[in-house]
Write an enzyme that holds these catalytic residues in place. Structure first.
Site, PDB file in Angstrom:
ATOM      1  N   ARG A 122      23.619 -39.355 -39.102  1.00 46.77           N
ATOM      2  CA  ARG A 122      22.832 -40.788 -39.806  1.00 46.77           C
ATOM      3  C   ARG A 122      23.778 -41.667 -40.602  1.00 46.77           C
ATOM      4  O   ARG A 122      23.360 -41.955 -42.395  1.00 46.77           O
ATOM      5  CB  ARG A 122      21.344 -40.358 -40.277  1.00 46.77           C
ATOM      6  CG  ARG A 122      20.621 -40.437 -39.121  1.00 46.77           C
ATOM      7  CD  ARG A 122      19.258 -39.759 -40.612  1.00 46.77           C
ATOM      8  NE  ARG A 122      18.088 -39.847 -39.074  1.00 46.77           N
ATOM      9  CZ  ARG A 122      16.662 -39.601 -39.471  1.00 46.77           C
ATOM     10  NH1 ARG A 122      16.215 -39.394 -40.776  1.00 46.77           N
ATOM     11  NH2 ARG A 122      15.974 -39.623 -38.337  1.00 46.77           N
ATOM     12  N   GLN A 127      23.864 -45.650 -36.369  1.00 44.72           N
ATOM     13  CA  GLN A 127      22.771 -46.640 -36.261  1.00 44.72           C
ATOM     14  C   GLN A 127      22.522 -47.033 -35.104  1.00 44.72           C
ATOM     15  O   GLN A 127      21.423 -46.452 -34.636  1.00 44.72           O
ATOM     16  CB  GLN A 127      22.779 -47.419 -37.268  1.00 44.72           C
ATOM     17  CG  GLN A 127      22.019 -46.674 -38.500  1.00 44.72           C
ATOM     18  CD  GLN A 127      21.635 -47.900 -39.728  1.00 44.72           C
ATOM     19  OE1 GLN A 127      21.352 -49.204 -38.940  1.00 44.72           O
ATOM     20  NE2 GLN A 127      21.404 -47.781 -40.879  1.00 44.72           N
ATOM     21  N   ASP A 130      21.502 -43.866 -32.463  1.00 42.88           N
ATOM     22  CA  ASP A 130      20.903 -43.304 -32.959  1.00 42.88           C
ATOM     23  C   ASP A 130      19.484 -42.561 -32.435  1.00 42.88           C
ATOM     24  O   ASP A 130      18.256 -43.497 -33.136  1.00 42.88           O
ATOM     25  CB  ASP A 130      19.971 -43.316 -35.169  1.00 42.88           C
ATOM     26  CG  ASP A 130      18.889 -42.548 -35.075  1.00 42.88           C
ATOM     27  OD1 ASP A 130      18.983 -40.689 -34.883  1.00 42.88           O
ATOM     28  OD2 ASP A 130      19.640 -42.809 -37.144  1.00 42.88           O
ATOM     29  N   SER A 133      16.033 -41.543 -34.314  1.00 46.59           N
ATOM     30  CA  SER A 133      15.268 -42.925 -34.566  1.00 46.59           C
ATOM     31  C   SER A 133      14.120 -43.665 -33.734  1.00 46.59           C
ATOM     32  O   SER A 133      13.511 -44.196 -34.337  1.00 46.59           O
ATOM     33  CB  SER A 133      16.411 -43.464 -36.265  1.00 46.59           C
ATOM     34  OG  SER A 133      16.937 -43.095 -37.059  1.00 46.59           O
ATOM     35  N   TYR A 231      16.770 -36.387 -43.875  1.00 49.17           N
ATOM     36  CA  TYR A 231      15.360 -35.398 -43.940  1.00 49.17           C
ATOM     37  C   TYR A 231      14.885 -34.622 -45.713  1.00 49.17           C
ATOM     38  O   TYR A 231      15.402 -35.505 -46.168  1.00 49.17           O
ATOM     39  CB  TYR A 231      15.868 -33.995 -42.926  1.00 49.17           C
ATOM     40  CG  TYR A 231      16.286 -35.175 -41.956  1.00 49.17           C
ATOM     41  CD1 TYR A 231      15.330 -34.699 -40.747  1.00 49.17           C
ATOM     42  CD2 TYR A 231      17.688 -35.233 -41.387  1.00 49.17           C
ATOM     43  CE1 TYR A 231      15.356 -35.751 -39.627  1.00 49.17           C
ATOM     44  CE2 TYR A 231      17.727 -35.349 -40.241  1.00 49.17           C
ATOM     45  CZ  TYR A 231      16.868 -35.126 -38.751  1.00 49.17           C
ATOM     46  OH  TYR A 231      17.380 -35.857 -38.078  1.00 49.17           O
TER      47      TYR A 231
END
Length: 524
Positions: A122, A127, A130, A133, A231
């Site tokens: 991350r 991104q 990802d 996500s 996280y």
């Protein structure tokens, strides 16, 4: 290179790792694309659409694995699929390497390279790849839709001739990607939304989306999300007890609970206990997004919907992204395409598996007959560490009064000084200027002073409505200038013309801005 996508064999999985749109982009990178016949059918992508995009449709999985250099999947491969892999072939898929050592051993034995999509770090540069996500975003949205499907009332409050309907109260536990998506959906539907997370840095994000963050009366220094890749981390027993006490306090008022709390490679923490469920109103709904790891709510059954004795519905589905297969496939295929774009830097169809690249190294779990999981620490932090904000000390009533008095005295001194300077200026000018000039000059000075005092204190949000007032002031200026424009002095004519020009711009601009402002409040 030939990139192939087989049909997902996991029961109930409707997503596909390649769409016609993503295939077109992959071909621009110099690759050939293969798809197993019917692989995209459940997601709404027909074989004909793939053929139109230049994709070769292959009859079965065996033929696809035999031809493809890179196999892109959604779910981890079955034992039969692993046996179809060959030496030098690359597999890109969700693999759960932290809890799947046996699968990694099998892929290593085949001599294949495996890239785990959940291991994409991350960091800002990654991104676009990802996939966790992307899927969590869909899961959070879909959780609210499932909750609404099982909830017997409106989300938004209504007052009608038939009676008053109170708004639903929604609590989202865990403000990660899925939680924020759920918060956004819930608030947009008109529900009163609350959110809780153990990471203090997410409170501002929650409040910016229109929800209320649930704070605990408990002081504990939580680990910053930067240290765990964004996280949550395990909390102390004392923090957990304070958290459960808060949930017990608010449970009777909550209509819908959406739980998203997960810690990687651990069983889901139990946060919504049986006594909390028993205190909820009949017809309430719990949607447990952690059901695949045991669930955050007691009584959650994976892939099932259960109703408790007091009429609370607990939804434990584990396939939320697959329930929106078309959208989920499009996003996941885009993540795969961006990853392959990084693997093909020259856009010539030649894959360069650069193990010095942070993103590629982190996502690669087997390579050249070796298991490369877990990856080394990133060269850059996944998330910038949050600096703790200093808390403003609480002032006593006496200190507040003293501060207000000091501020008043300072303001008074500033105003008296300004008035004294202006008075001295007026007196100085009066010594040399004629009386006719002084009458106009005094009015001018007073206008500037009053205007400064009034306009300077106006909040920025009120500057646009203020244009209507400045229109009136500018109208007075332009009238005065028009009266002087016929003067015999060239200097007076020049100044009057400039006044007309600038005041005219202000008037027309003011009306234009005011009109646009009023249009914001019109229905059509």
């Amino acid at each position: 290179m030939k990139i192939g996508t087989p049909t997902e064999v996991f029961e109930g999985e409707a997503r596909v790792a390649m769409t016609p749109d993503s295939a077109l982009q992959l071909q621009k990178l110099g690759h050939e694309c293969l798809i197993q016949s019917g692989a995209g059918l459940k997601a709404g992508f027909l074989d004909a659409a793939y053929e139109q995009a230049g994709v070769t449709v292959v009859a079965d999985a065996g033929a696809l694995y035999e031809q493809a250099d890179i196999v892109a999947k959604v779910r981890q491969p079955s034992e039969e699929e692993v046996k179809l892999l060959r030496e030098g072939q690359t597999l890109i898929s969700f693999l759960n390497p932290g809890g799947n050592a046996e699968l990694l051993d099998q892929i290593k034995a085949q001599g294949s390279t495996a890239v785990a999509m959940e291991m994409v770090p991350r960091i800002s540069r990654a991104q676009k790849m990802d996939a966790l996500s992307s899927m969590a975003n869909i899961a959070g949205y879909r959780a609210v839709i499932e909750a609404g499907n099982n909830f017997g009332r409106f989300f938004t409050g209504q007052i009608t001739a038939a009676g008053k309907v109170p708004p639903a109260k929604v609590l989202v536990i865990g403000a990660g990607v899925a939680g924020l998506a759920a918060i956004g959906t819930s608030t947009s539907l008109g529900a009163i939304t609350y959110a809780f997370d153990v990471r203090p840095e997410v409170a501002e994000q929650v409040e910016s989306m229109g929800a209320e963050f649930v704070y605990l009366d408990f002081e504990e220094e939580q680990q910053d999300g930067a240290a765990t890749g964004g996280y949550a981390s395990v909390s102390s027993p004392e923090f957990r007890e304070a958290q459960l006490a808060k949930f017990r306090e608010i449970a009777p008022e909550i209509d819908i609970v959406i739980t998203t709390a997960l810690i990687p490679n651990r069983e889901a923490p139990k946060l919504w206990l049986a006594d909390m469920i028993a205190s909820m109103k009949p017809g309430s709904v719990i949607v447990d997004l952690a059901a695949e790891k045991g669930g955050n709510a007691e009584g959650t059954v994976a892939d099932e919907k259960v109703v408790t004795e007091n009429g609370v519905t607990i939804v434990g589905y584990t396939d939320f992204p697959s329930r929106m297969a078309t959208q989920a496939s499009s996003l996941y295929a885009t993540n795969i395409r961006h990853l392959l774009a990084d693997l093909t830097p020259e856009k010539d169809g030649v894959v360069n598996h650069d193990m010095e690249d942070d993103v590629i190294r982190s996502a690669t779990v087997t390579r050249a007959g070796e298991i490369t999981f877990p990856p080394p620490p990133l060269k850059v932090a996944a998330i910038a560490a949050q600096k703790p904000k200093p808390k403003a000390p609480e002032l006593t009533p006496e200190e507040k009064r003293a501060a207000e008095t000091a501020a008043f005295k300072k303001q008074t001194r500033n105003q008296v000084t300004l008035l004294a300077v202006m008075a001295a200026l007026v007196l100085g000018v009066g010594l040399i200027a004629p009386s006719s000039f002084m009458q106009h000059f005094i009015v001018f000075v007073l206008s500037v002073f009053v205007g400064f005092q009034v306009i300077w204190g106006v909040a920025h949000s009120l500057h646009t409505p203020l244009m209507a007032v400045t229109n009136a002031i500018s109208s007075i200026i332009i009238l005065g200038a028009l009266m002087q424009i016929g003067s015999g002095s060239f200097l007076v004519i020049l100044l009057a013309a400039l006044s007309v020009f600038m005041a005219g711009i202000n008037i027309f601009g003011g009306f234009l801005v005011t009109r646009r402002m009023l249009a914001m409040f019109q229905k059509s």
